[in-house]
Design a protein around this motif. Structure first.
Motif, PDB file in Angstrom:
ATOM      1  N   THR A  54      17.789  -0.045  75.748  1.00  0.00           N
ATOM      2  CA  THR A  54      16.817  -0.420  74.713  1.00  0.00           C
ATOM      3  C   THR A  54      17.484  -0.636  73.354  1.00  0.00           C
ATOM      4  O   THR A  54      16.790  -0.818  72.356  1.00  0.00           O
ATOM      5  N   ASN A  55      18.811  -0.597  73.344  1.00  0.00           N
ATOM      6  CA  ASN A  55      19.577  -0.772  72.107  1.00  0.00           C
ATOM      7  C   ASN A  55      19.150   0.215  71.019  1.00  0.00           C
ATOM      8  O   ASN A  55      19.088  -0.109  69.836  1.00  0.00           O
ATOM      9  N   ASP A  56      18.855   1.444  71.450  1.00  0.00           N
ATOM     10  CA  ASP A  56      18.453   2.528  70.550  1.00  0.00           C
ATOM     11  C   ASP A  56      19.721   3.241  70.084  1.00  0.00           C
ATOM     12  O   ASP A  56      20.145   4.230  70.671  1.00  0.00           O
ATOM     13  N   THR A  57      20.332   2.713  69.022  1.00  0.00           N
ATOM     14  CA  THR A  57      21.627   3.251  68.581  1.00  0.00           C
ATOM     15  C   THR A  57      21.522   4.697  68.110  1.00  0.00           C
ATOM     16  O   THR A  57      22.446   5.482  68.331  1.00  0.00           O
ATOM     17  N   HIS A  62      22.648  10.405  69.352  1.00  0.00           N
ATOM     18  CA  HIS A  62      22.127  11.742  69.692  1.00  0.00           C
ATOM     19  C   HIS A  62      22.633  12.202  71.059  1.00  0.00           C
ATOM     20  O   HIS A  62      23.084  13.339  71.218  1.00  0.00           O
ATOM     21  N   ARG A  63      22.502  11.335  72.060  1.00  0.00           N
ATOM     22  CA  ARG A  63      22.890  11.728  73.417  1.00  0.00           C
ATOM     23  C   ARG A  63      24.385  12.009  73.512  1.00  0.00           C
ATOM     24  O   ARG A  63      24.806  12.934  74.182  1.00  0.00           O
ATOM     25  N   LEU A  64      25.195  11.196  72.845  1.00  0.00           N
ATOM     26  CA  LEU A  64      26.640  11.452  72.854  1.00  0.00           C
ATOM     27  C   LEU A  64      26.943  12.808  72.227  1.00  0.00           C
ATOM     28  O   LEU A  64      27.794  13.559  72.731  1.00  0.00           O
ATOM     29  N   LEU A  65      26.236  13.136  71.163  1.00  0.00           N
ATOM     30  CA  LEU A  65      26.401  14.443  70.525  1.00  0.00           C
ATOM     31  C   LEU A  65      25.969  15.555  71.478  1.00  0.00           C
ATOM     32  O   LEU A  65      26.663  16.568  71.621  1.00  0.00           O
ATOM     33  N   ASN A  66      24.833  15.348  72.167  1.00  0.00           N
ATOM     34  CA  ASN A  66      24.359  16.340  73.143  1.00  0.00           C
ATOM     35  C   ASN A  66      25.354  16.545  74.273  1.00  0.00           C
ATOM     36  O   ASN A  66      25.630  17.689  74.676  1.00  0.00           O
ATOM     37  N   ILE A  67      25.875  15.446  74.790  1.00  0.00           N
ATOM     38  CA  ILE A  67      26.836  15.535  75.893  1.00  0.00           C
ATOM     39  C   ILE A  67      28.111  16.237  75.412  1.00  0.00           C
ATOM     40  O   ILE A  67      28.678  17.079  76.121  1.00  0.00           O
ATOM     41  N   GLY A  68      28.536  15.927  74.203  1.00  0.00           N
ATOM     42  CA  GLY A  68      29.692  16.613  73.634  1.00  0.00           C
ATOM     43  C   GLY A  68      29.455  18.104  73.523  1.00  0.00           C
ATOM     44  O   GLY A  68      30.326  18.919  73.875  1.00  0.00           O
ATOM     45  N   THR A  69      28.278  18.485  73.066  1.00  0.00           N
ATOM     46  CA  THR A  69      27.938  19.900  72.926  1.00  0.00           C
ATOM     47  C   THR A  69      27.935  20.593  74.286  1.00  0.00           C
ATOM     48  O   THR A  69      28.387  21.736  74.423  1.00  0.00           O
ATOM     49  N   GLN A  86      32.651   9.547  69.361  1.00  0.00           N
ATOM     50  CA  GLN A  86      31.828   8.375  69.658  1.00  0.00           C
ATOM     51  C   GLN A  86      30.490   8.450  68.917  1.00  0.00           C
ATOM     52  O   GLN A  86      30.019   7.448  68.351  1.00  0.00           O
ATOM     53  N   SER A  87      29.880   9.631  68.909  1.00  0.00           N
ATOM     54  CA  SER A  87      28.618   9.830  68.205  1.00  0.00           C
ATOM     55  C   SER A  87      28.802   9.577  66.711  1.00  0.00           C
ATOM     56  O   SER A  87      27.980   8.900  66.079  1.00  0.00           O
ATOM     57  N   LEU A  88      29.881  10.105  66.164  1.00  0.00           N
ATOM     58  CA  LEU A  88      30.172   9.936  64.740  1.00  0.00           C
ATOM     59  C   LEU A  88      30.336   8.465  64.379  1.00  0.00           C
ATOM     60  O   LEU A  88      29.804   8.003  63.364  1.00  0.00           O
ATOM     61  N   GLN A  89      31.059   7.727  65.208  1.00  0.00           N
ATOM     62  CA  GLN A  89      31.295   6.311  64.910  1.00  0.00           C
ATOM     63  C   GLN A  89      29.977   5.546  64.830  1.00  0.00           C
ATOM     64  O   GLN A  89      29.758   4.759  63.910  1.00  0.00           O
ATOM     65  N   ILE A  90      29.095   5.783  65.782  1.00  0.00           N
ATOM     66  CA  ILE A  90      27.796   5.101  65.775  1.00  0.00           C
ATOM     67  C   ILE A  90      26.971   5.545  64.570  1.00  0.00           C
ATOM     68  O   ILE A  90      26.348   4.726  63.889  1.00  0.00           O
ATOM     69  N   ALA A  91      26.990   6.839  64.296  1.00  0.00           N
ATOM     70  CA  ALA A  91      26.228   7.357  63.157  1.00  0.00           C
ATOM     71  C   ALA A  91      26.723   6.744  61.851  1.00  0.00           C
ATOM     72  O   ALA A  91      25.917   6.378  60.984  1.00  0.00           O
ATOM     73  N   LEU A  99      23.044  12.741  61.494  1.00  0.00           N
ATOM     74  CA  LEU A  99      23.823  12.744  62.735  1.00  0.00           C
ATOM     75  C   LEU A  99      25.321  12.743  62.448  1.00  0.00           C
ATOM     76  O   LEU A  99      26.084  13.447  63.128  1.00  0.00           O
ATOM     77  N   ALA A 100      25.745  11.997  61.459  1.00  0.00           N
ATOM     78  CA  ALA A 100      27.167  11.968  61.094  1.00  0.00           C
ATOM     79  C   ALA A 100      27.619  13.352  60.650  1.00  0.00           C
ATOM     80  O   ALA A 100      28.680  13.836  61.074  1.00  0.00           O
ATOM     81  N   ALA A 101      26.810  14.009  59.813  1.00  0.00           N
ATOM     82  CA  ALA A 101      27.172  15.351  59.342  1.00  0.00           C
ATOM     83  C   ALA A 101      27.253  16.340  60.503  1.00  0.00           C
ATOM     84  O   ALA A 101      28.167  17.169  60.562  1.00  0.00           O
TER      85      ALA A 101
END
Length: 186
Positions: A54-57, A62-69, A86-91, A99-101
């Protein structure tokens, strides 16, 4: 879990992929909280796939951050750091400052656990700058606390004390804003 499954069922019936992604992400969070990492990872990956479709960046970040956690919780630091980056780059690309923070804070925690205190301190300082820009006292307090501990581990004692005292000041201010129910939990 039942409420999120019902939400997921409705999203699927109405062919609402974005809502389906959110519901599967929420299920992942519940499974993670229960310690069922295999189910959590499966739901997070499903949610990530739906966010990409859905191109929900923001959802992707969020999901990349969750998976990382999730990987971080399993002491898989290399994988965790990769997902956080990866999450940081998108944020950063999309100006999702909170999200970046959070990604920077998580990167700080992971690199500190790898004894890379200089990198950890840098990540925390970047996160702190964003948290102050957002005027988010909870995020500021958390980041100051993490920064203080990284400085302590790096033997930068005066700086550590300063940051930890700043964190206490923010935490005390937050405590004043709590209602009676929240005070009970302290």
């Amino acid at each position: 879990i039942d409420a999120y499954r019902e939400s997921l069922r409705i999203a699927q019936q109405t062919n609402n992929k974005r809502a389906e992604g959110i519901s599967t992400g929420n299920l992942g969070a519940i499974y993670a909280a229960q310690g069922d990492h295999e189910s959590a990872l499966a739901e997070y990956n499903r949610s990530l796939t739906l966010a990409k479709q859905t191109n929900d960046t923001e959802g992707i970040s969020h999901r990349l951050l969750n998976i990382g956690t999730l990987h971080h919780g399993q002491d898989e630091l290399t994988q965790a750091i990769s997902f956080y980056q990866q999450s940081l780059q998108i944020a950063r690309d999309h100006q999702y400052l909170t999200l970046a923070a959070k990604a920077l804070n998580n990167l700080g925690i992971a690199t500190a656990e790898s004894d890379s205190y200089t990198d950890a301190i840098d990540y925390y300082e970047q996160s702190l700058t964003i948290a102050k820009t957002l005027d988010n006292p909870e995020l500021i307090a958390s980041t100051l606390n993490n920064l203080g501990h990284a400085l302590l581990a790096a033997q930068r004692l005066d700086e550590s004390e300063k940051r930890l005292r700043e964190a206490i000041t923010y935490l005390d201010e937050l405590r004043l804003r709590l209602d009676d129910a929240a005070h009970i939990s302290i």
